[in-house]
Write an enzyme that holds these catalytic residues in place. Structure first.
Site, PDB file in Angstrom:
ATOM      1  N   LEU B  48      22.380  -4.476  -5.215  1.00 33.09           N
ATOM      2  CA  LEU B  48      23.686  -5.120  -5.385  1.00 33.09           C
ATOM      3  C   LEU B  48      24.612  -4.933  -4.180  1.00 33.09           C
ATOM      4  O   LEU B  48      25.570  -5.664  -4.023  1.00 33.09           O
ATOM      5  CB  LEU B  48      24.388  -4.613  -6.659  1.00 33.09           C
ATOM      6  CG  LEU B  48      23.607  -4.813  -7.960  1.00 33.09           C
ATOM      7  CD1 LEU B  48      24.386  -4.227  -9.136  1.00 33.09           C
ATOM      8  CD2 LEU B  48      23.322  -6.286  -8.232  1.00 33.09           C
ATOM      9  N   ARG B  50      24.072  -5.694  -1.256  1.00 36.72           N
ATOM     10  CA  ARG B  50      23.930  -6.722  -0.235  1.00 36.72           C
ATOM     11  C   ARG B  50      23.451  -8.056  -0.786  1.00 36.72           C
ATOM     12  O   ARG B  50      23.636  -9.075  -0.167  1.00 36.72           O
ATOM     13  CB  ARG B  50      22.977  -6.245   0.860  1.00 36.72           C
ATOM     14  CG  ARG B  50      21.582  -5.962   0.370  1.00 36.72           C
ATOM     15  CD  ARG B  50      20.797  -5.137   1.360  1.00 36.72           C
ATOM     16  NE  ARG B  50      19.445  -4.934   0.890  1.00 36.72           N
ATOM     17  CZ  ARG B  50      19.104  -4.106  -0.095  1.00 36.72           C
ATOM     18  NH1 ARG B  50      20.035  -3.416  -0.719  1.00 36.72           N
ATOM     19  NH2 ARG B  50      17.855  -3.986  -0.477  1.00 36.72           N
ATOM     20  N   LYS B  63      15.078 -12.555  -9.631  1.00 34.03           N
ATOM     21  CA  LYS B  63      15.934 -12.811  -8.474  1.00 34.03           C
ATOM     22  C   LYS B  63      16.041 -14.308  -8.173  1.00 34.03           C
ATOM     23  O   LYS B  63      17.124 -14.817  -7.905  1.00 34.03           O
ATOM     24  CB  LYS B  63      15.379 -12.091  -7.237  1.00 34.03           C
ATOM     25  CG  LYS B  63      15.607 -10.606  -7.242  1.00 34.03           C
ATOM     26  CD  LYS B  63      15.198  -9.979  -5.916  1.00 34.03           C
ATOM     27  CE  LYS B  63      15.525  -8.495  -5.928  1.00 34.03           C
ATOM     28  NZ  LYS B  63      15.149  -7.833  -4.660  1.00 34.03           N
ATOM     29  N   ASP B 111       1.612  -8.233   3.850  1.00 31.64           N
ATOM     30  CA  ASP B 111       0.584  -8.967   3.125  1.00 31.64           C
ATOM     31  C   ASP B 111       1.037 -10.385   2.780  1.00 31.64           C
ATOM     32  O   ASP B 111       0.341 -11.356   3.052  1.00 31.64           O
ATOM     33  CB  ASP B 111       0.294  -8.162   1.856  1.00 31.64           C
ATOM     34  CG  ASP B 111      -1.018  -8.568   1.254  1.00 31.64           C
ATOM     35  OD1 ASP B 111      -1.973  -8.740   2.041  1.00 31.64           O
ATOM     36  OD2 ASP B 111      -1.082  -8.716   0.032  1.00 31.64           O
ATOM     37  N   CYS B 149       1.247 -18.197  16.003  1.00 30.68           N
ATOM     38  CA  CYS B 149       1.405 -18.048  14.563  1.00 30.68           C
ATOM     39  C   CYS B 149       1.846 -16.614  14.290  1.00 30.68           C
ATOM     40  O   CYS B 149       1.876 -15.782  15.199  1.00 30.68           O
ATOM     41  CB  CYS B 149       0.122 -18.392  13.810  1.00 30.68           C
ATOM     42  SG  CYS B 149      -1.108 -17.075  13.728  1.00 30.68           S
ATOM     43  N   CYS B 152      -0.636 -13.983  15.556  1.00 33.63           N
ATOM     44  CA  CYS B 152      -1.126 -13.954  16.936  1.00 33.63           C
ATOM     45  C   CYS B 152      -0.841 -12.608  17.600  1.00 33.63           C
ATOM     46  O   CYS B 152      -1.518 -12.228  18.543  1.00 33.63           O
ATOM     47  CB  CYS B 152      -0.470 -15.053  17.767  1.00 33.63           C
ATOM     48  SG  CYS B 152      -1.205 -16.671  17.504  1.00 33.63           S
ATOM     49  N   CYS B 164      -5.900  17.570   7.506  1.00 34.38           N
ATOM     50  CA  CYS B 164      -5.674  19.002   7.662  1.00 34.38           C
ATOM     51  C   CYS B 164      -4.204  19.322   7.960  1.00 34.38           C
ATOM     52  O   CYS B 164      -3.711  20.376   7.592  1.00 34.38           O
ATOM     53  CB  CYS B 164      -6.603  19.599   8.704  1.00 34.38           C
ATOM     54  SG  CYS B 164      -6.352  18.932  10.341  1.00 34.38           S
TER      55      CYS B 164
END
Lengths: 381, 635
Positions: B48, B50, B63, B111, B149, B152, B164
Site C-alpha cells: 500500500l 506505493r 491486484k 522466469d 531481445c 540476449c 561448508c
C-alpha cells in the site's frame, strides 16, 4: 622531472580508471537485473542499517508504530526508520494543481508526510481534468468545488496516516508567517514574479523552508530547487560523510548572466525564461500562450539573446514552438517530473542523499533528465 | 496528445504491482483506451505504500481487478480487461499475444520475464520491459529483429553459498540466516524426506547419523520445553563443540563459542513452562507470534542473546502447540510471522556464537525474505518512461527507441540516462535460433538430468519436448498415459542407452510449444567433470551464460530455495514482492574485467557499440561488451 610527470600521469590514469570502473560498475549494475539480494548486496544493506540504528539512538527516540512499520516496510528498507520518522513530522504546501503536482502529491502522501496543504481555488476545466487522476470526471461530484477541495478528497483516501488540508487565496496574499509553518513549499502554474515573491517569503521564515517550483509544458518539464543553506549526509564507499550546499534563491539564480553559463546548458533553461518573460510583459497568466504568440515570442527571444550576448542557436525556435503551441501537460512527463520532485522532497526532509542543485530538466523528445547548477558560485566552472 | 495511434492501440500490461499501478494510471491519462492487464497476485499491506490504486480494504483481492476498477473511476470511458491469472497459463498463448500492438512488462521475476519475452518474439509484438529497486530503475525496448531481445544479455544468477560456509564457517550474518532458514527451519518444520545438510555436516565426525536424526524427532510424550532445550543445546552447543574439535578449520579463523541454554537462560527456563497456558492472546495460523506472547513489540530492536534464546524456544513451542498440523510441510515464508521470528532468533544465536553482529527482526526478515526495497517515486518515473517508449513503438519511430536508466547518483549531471538499444545478439538461442553446445558424459548422465538441469533450469522452457532427429524422446504436458510410461522410462535412461542413442555429435532438438521456442543442442561427449567447478556434471555453452555468482567450492546453498543435491543456479522468485529488477550501484559485484574473461567471455559481443545520447560536441561511446562498459571519447 620527466619521471615525476610520468608518475603524475599514471596516477591520474589510475584515478580516471577507477572512476571509469565505478561508472562501468554502475552502468553494468543497472544493466543487469538481479533478482535476489546476494551476499554483497546484503552486507550493503546491513551497513545501511547499522548506520541507521546508530542514528536512531541519537534521534528523538520516538518509535514508529507497528502500523507504520507494516505499511512503510519496503520504503523503510530504502531510506531507514529515522527518515520515515522525519517524513511523518514534515508539513508540505503545494500551490497550483495540474497533473504534475497531482503526481507529486500522490507520491508524498504515499511516502507518509505529516501533512499536505493544497491551494488552488480554480474551478474544474476540461484541461485541468484531463491530466489529473485525482478528480473523477463526474459533474455531480466536481460541481461547485475547487481543484484543491477535489484533490484533497482523493488524497485523504490514499493514506489515512497523512492529514490533507485545503487553504484558499492567491499566492501573493500569504505572508512570511504562513510559509514558515511548512517545511516544504512547492509552487506551480504561476508567474515569474509570484514565484520570486513566494521564494523570498520562504527565505525570511524563522526556520528553513525548502522551496521548489515546477512547470511542465508539452513534453518538457522544469524543476527549480532552493534549499538555502543545506547540510546532509551521503554515503561514499563505506563511510557516511557530511555535505554542505549553498543554494541561490530563484531571483539570484535567474540573474546569473547567460554568457557565464556553461556551453552545454540545457536549452530548456533559456526557452523557459523566454516564455516566462513573455507572459510577464504581456500580463498573461502562466501557460496562457498559443500558436498565435509564436512570432512575438521569437522576437523576444532575439532581444533577450542579444541583451545577454548569447548565440541564438542555444534557444532553438523549434523548441519554443513546441512550448508555445502546447501548454497542456503530457501525462508521462508529469509522471516523470512528479516522481523526481517527490524524490527530491523526500531527500530534503530526510537530509539523506545528494539533492538536485538547482534545476532539473526533462524532455521526452530526447529522453534525457539533466541536472543544471545555475548559481553565482558556479560561474566559470 | 491523445492521437488516434494511442486511442486505437491495444495494449497488454503484465503485472499490476508497483510499476503496474503507476503504468495503468499513466496509460489511461495519456489516452490509451484498450488495455488488458494480467496479474496473479493479491494485495498485501506492504504494497500500500506505493501501489496507490489499492486501499487497506482491498487486502486479499486481485491486484489486476482492483487496479482496473480504480482507474475506471477517473477514466470511466476506456476499456480495461483484467485477468487474475499467471501469465504462464496456457490461455495466454501466441494467438492471445498477437492481438496486441505492444506489451508492457511490470514484472517481479526472471522466469515470467523470460516467458513473456518468448511469447512476444513468437507473436512478433514489441515488448517494453522495466524494473526498479529503491531509487534505481530502467526501461528497455525489445522489438524482434531490430533490437536485442530480453534474453540476449546474460542475467546474473542468484547468489549461492558453499555448504561448508553455511554449516561450519559462517563469517557474515547472511550465512547465519541461510543456515537458520534453509537448514534448521527445514529440518524441524519442513519435509522430513528431503536431504538436509544439517545432519550430514553436523555428524561429520560421528558414524551414528541415525542418532542425530533422533534428536530432531519430537515424540508425542516429550515435554515441549525439554525438547526445545535439547534442540538448542544440540545445534548451538554440541555441534559447535564438534566443529571445534577439528583444529585444522580454526587455524586462520576465530573459534566459535558453544552456547547452551542453561548458560543463557539460567533460572528462566522454568518460567517458560509457566507460560504454557497463557496462549489465549495468540490467534491461529500466521498470526501466532512468539514476540507477542513474550511481550516484545518493536521489530527494529536488536535482541540480546538471552532475548533471542527466549524467542527461539517460544517460537519452537508455538510451532509444536499451535501450528502442529503445518509441521512437516513448511517452507520459510517471509509473511509467516512465527517463521520469521524463529529464523531471526536462530540466526542471531548462531551469529553470537561466531562473533558476528546481531540484527533486528526487521533486518533479518529483509535478508531472509530477499525483500527488495521499493518506493513510489521511482515506479512513477519508470511508468512515465514506459509510456513514452510505448508511444514511439506504436509510431514505429525506430530511430528514437531508447533504453533509459534512472540513476540514484547522477553520472555527470544526468539523472535519467537514455541509451540507444543494442542490436540482437547473433548468438542468442532465443531470438537468433543459434544452437547451443552441451558437453556431457553420455554414458553416465540421464535424460532426466538434461531435462531438469539444462532444458528447464538453463533454457527456461516449462513444457519441453525433446527429439533426436525424428525420434521423440520426451514430451511434457498433456499427453496420453501410454506415452507417459515410455517417456518416464526414457528419463531414467542414460543418454547413450536411449531408444535412439544420444552420443557425441548428436544434435538434440528441444521445443516448447507454448513459448513457440525451438532450440538445437549439439552434444559433445566428455568423460570427466570438475566436481567443484562443474557440479552439474555438464556444461552448456554457445550463448552468453549467466554470470555465475556462486563461490563454488563444493555443493552450495542459496538464500531462497530448498537445499537439494544440486546447487541452485536459478531460483524462481514468484512471490508477491514486486518491482524486482536491478541492483544498487553502490554494491560491489564481481565483474570480470579485461584481464579475466574466463567466466563470461563471449567475444562476439564486441560487435556491439552502445552510444550514450549526449550533446553533439561531446559524444561518449560505451562499448557494449558486457565485460564492462569502456568509456571512450569520440572527437
Amino acid at each position: 622531472m620527466e619521471k615525476r610527470k610520468e608518475k603524475e600521469r599514471k596516477k591520474q590514469e589510475r584515478e580516471g580508471g577507477r572512476e571509469r570502473k565505478i561508472k562501468s560498475d554502475l552502468v553494468q549494475a543497472v544493466y543487469n537485473r538481479i533478482y535476489e539480494i546476494d551476499e554483497s548486496n546484503g552486507s550493503q544493506l546491513l551497513f545501511k542499517m547499522d548506520h541507521r540504528l546508530r542514528l536512531e539512538m541519537n534521534g528523538d527516540g520516538e518509535e514508529l508504530t507497528a502500523q507504520e512499520t507494516a505499511l512503510y516496510d519496503r520504503q523503510i528498507r530504502v531510506w531507514g526508520a529515522d527518515a520515515q520518522r522525519r517524513l511523518s513530522k514534515a508539513h508540505v504546501l503545494v500551490y497550483g494543481i495540474k497533473g504534475t503536482i497531482a503526481e507529486f502529491c500522490k507520491n508524498i502522501v504515499l511516502a507518509g508526510v505529516g501533512s499536505l496543504t493544497l491551494i488552488d481555488d480554480r474551478p474544474i476545466t476540461e484541461e485541468l481534468l484531463s491530466s489529473n487522476f485525482l478528480i473523477p470526471p463526474d459533474e455531480n461530484i466536481y460541481n461547485g468545488k475547487t481543484i484543491a477541495q477535489l484533490c484533497c478528497d482523493s488524497l485523504k483516501d490514499f493514506n489515512p496516516m497523512v492529514r490533507v488540508f485545503v487553504e484558499k487565496g492567491d499566492l501573493s496574499s500569504f505572508d512570511v508567517e504562513f510559509f514558515g509553518k511548512f517545511d516544504v513549499v512547492v509552487v506551480s502554474c504561476c508567474s515569474r514574479s509570484a514565484k520570486k515573491l513566494a521564494n523570498e517569503k520562504c527565505r525570511k521564515a524563522s526556520k528553513r523552508v525548502a522551496f521548489y517550483t515546477v512547470d511542465c509544458r508539452d513534453s518538457c518539464g522544469e524543476v527549480f530547487v532552493d534549499l538555502q543553506d543545506y547540510k546532509y549526509q551521503k554515503k561514499k564507499m563505506e563511510e557516511t560523510i557530511e555535505c554542505h550546499l549553498k543554494y541561490p534563491c530563484f531571483e539570484d539564480a535567474l540573474s546569473v548572466p547567460w554568457r557565464a553559463l556553461h556551453r552545454r546548458m540545457s536549452k530548456l533553461y533559456f526557452a523557459m525564461r523566454v516564455i516566462e518573460k513573455f507572459e510577464e510583459v504581456e500580463g498573461r497568466s502562466a501557460g496562457d500562450v498559443s500558436d498565435a504568440d509564436l512570432s512575438n515570442v521569437l522576437k523576444l527571444k532575439k532581444e533577450l539573446c542579444t541583451a545577454q550576448s548569447l548565440n541564438e542557436s542555444h534557444v532553438p525556435d523549434t523548441l519554443l514552438e513546441r512550448l508555445v503551441a502546447d501548454t497542456t501537460e503530457f501525462p508521462p512527463v508529469s509522471a516523470v517530473i512528479g516522481g523526481i520532485l517527490g524524490q527530491e522532497v523526500i531527500k530534503a526532509i530526510s537530509g539523506k542523499g545528494d539533492p538536485i542543485k538547482n534545476f532539473f530538466y526533462f524532455d521526452a523528445s530526447d529522453g534525457k533528465g539533466i541536472i543544471e547548477d545555475i548559481s553565482d558560485s558556479n560561474i566559470g566552472n | 496528445m491523445a492521437s488516434s495511434i494511442i486511442k486505437d492501440a491495444k495494449v497488454l500490461m503484465v503485472g499490476a504491482g508497483g510499476i503496474g499501478c503507476e503504468l495503468l494510471k499513466t496509460l489511461a491519462l495519456s489516452g490509451f483506451s484498450e488495455i488488458h492487464i494480467i496479474d496473479m497476485d493479491t494485495i498485501e499491506v506492504s504494497n500500500l505504500n506505493r501501489q496507490f490504486l489499492f486501499r487497506q480494504s482491498h487486502v486479499g483481492q486481485s491486484k489486476a481487478k482492483v487496479a482496473r476498477d480504480a482507474v475506471l473511476k477517473f477514466r470511466p470511458k476506456i476499456n480495461i480487461t483484467s485477468y487474475h491469472a499467471n501469465v504462464k497459463d496456457p490461455d495466454f498463448n501466441v494467438d492471445f499475444f498477437k492481438q496486441f500492438n505492444v506489451v508492457l512488462n511490470g514484472l517481479d521475476n526472471l522466469d515470467a520475464r523470460r516467458h513473456v519475452n518468448r511469447l512476444c518474439l513468437a507473436a512478433d509484438v514489441p515488448l517494453v520491459e522495466s524494473g526498479t529497486t529503491g531509487f534505481l530503475g530502467q526501461v528497455t525496448v525489445h522489438v524482434k529483429g531490430r533490437t536485442e531481445c530480453y534474453e540476449c544479455q546474460p542475467k546474473p544468477a542468484p547468489k549461492t553459498y558453499p555448504v561448508c560456509t553455511i554449516t561450519s564457517t559462517p563469517s557474515k550474518f547472511v550465512h547465519c540466516i541461510v543456515w537458520a532458514k534453509e537448514l534448521l527451519f527445514s529440518k524441524l518444520f519442513g519435509d522430513k524426506n528431503q536431504d538436509n545438510d544439517l545432519n550430514v555436516r553436523s555428524s561429520d565426525a560421528a558414524s551414528s547419523s541415525k542418532n542425530i536424526e533422533d534428536i530432531f524427532e519430537h515424540s508425542k510424550d516429550e515435554d515441549i520445553g525439554q525438547y526445545g532445550k535439547k534442540i538448542f543445546d544440540h545445534v548451538f552447543g554440541y555441534n559447535i563443540e564438534l566443529a571445534l574439535s577439528n583444529e585444522e578449520t580454526w587455524k586462520n579463523r576465530n573459534r566459535p563459542k558453544p552456547i547452551y541454554s542453561k548458560d543463557v537462560l539460567s533460572d528462566e527456563l522454568d518460567k517458560q513452562n509457566g507460560d504454557l497456558d497463557n496462549d489465549n492472546a495468540c490467534g491461529d495460523g500466521f498470526s501466532v507470534s512468539a514476540m507477542s506472547s513474550l511481550g516484545m513489540k518493536n521489530p527494529q530492536d536488536i535482541w540480546s542473546l538471552k532475548e533471542n534464546s527466549r524467542v527461539f524456544l517460544e517460537a519452537l513451542r508455538l510451532f509444536f502447540t499451535k501450528r502442529e498440523k503445518d509441521i512437516g510441510n513448511l517452507s520459510f515464508d517471509k509473511d509467516d510471522q512465527l517463521a520469521v521470528e524463529f529464523v531471526t532468533a536462530a540466526a542471531n544465536i548462531r551469529a553470537a556464537s561466531f562473533g558476528i553482529p546481531l540484527h533486528s527482526l526487521f533486518e533479518a526478515k529483509g535478508i531472509a525474505g530477499n525483500i527488495v526495497h521499493a518506493v513510489a517515486t521511482t515506479n512513477a518515473v519508470i511508468a512515465g518512461l514506459i509510456v513514452i517508449e510505448a508511444i514511439k513503438v506504436l509510431k514505429n519511430d525506430i530511430k528514437s527507441y531508447r533504453m533509459t536508466y534512472c540513476l540514484e547518483h547522477p553520472a555527470r549531471n544526468t539523472l535519467l540516462m537514455p541509451v540507444e538499444p543494442f542490436e540482437p545478439n547473433k548468438s542468442c538461442y532465443v531470438c537468433s535460433e543459434s544452437p547451443v553446445l552441451l558437453e556431457i558424459n553420455t554414458n553416465r548422465s540421464k535424460l532426466k538430468d538434461v531435462v531438469e538441469k539444462i532444458i528447464k533450469a538453463k533454457l527456461g522452457m516449462s513444457l519441453p519436448l525433446v527429439m533426436n532427429a525424428s525420434n521423440l524422446l520426451y514430451e511434457a504436458g498433456d499427453i496420453e498415459d501410454d506415452m507417459v510410461a515410455i517417456y518416464n522410462a526414457n528419463l531414467e535412461k542414460v543418454l547413450a542407452e536411449l531408444p535412439s542413442p544420444v552420443t557425441g555429435g548428436t544434435m538434440l532438438t528441444v521445443e516448447d510449444f507454448q513459448q513457440e521456442l525451438k532450440c538445437n543442442i549439439n552434444i559433445k561427449h566428455r568423460e570427466e567433470f570438475d566436481e567443484e567447478k562443474e557440479p552439474d556434471g555438464m556444461v552448456l555453452s554457445g550463448w552468453t551464460q549467466p554470470v555465475a555468482a556462486a563461490e563454488n567450492e563444493d555443493k552450495s546453498v542459496s538464500n531462497g530455495a530448498n537445499t537439494s543435491d544440486a546447487p541452485i543456479t536459478e531460483v524462481e522468485k514468484s512471490e508477491n514482492d514486486d518491482d524486482v529488477g536491478i541492483i544498487s550501484p553502490v554494491k560491489k559485484r564481481k565483474l570480470p574485467d579485461d584481464s579475466d574473461k574466463s567466466n563470461t567471455a563471449d567475444d562476439e559481443r564486441h560487435h556491439k557499440k552502445l552510444q550514450v545520447i549526449d550533446d553533439e560536441d561531446d559524444l561518449v561511446m560505451l562499448d557494449g561488451n558486457l565485460d564492462g562498459f569502456k568509456k571512450r571519447r569520440v572527437s
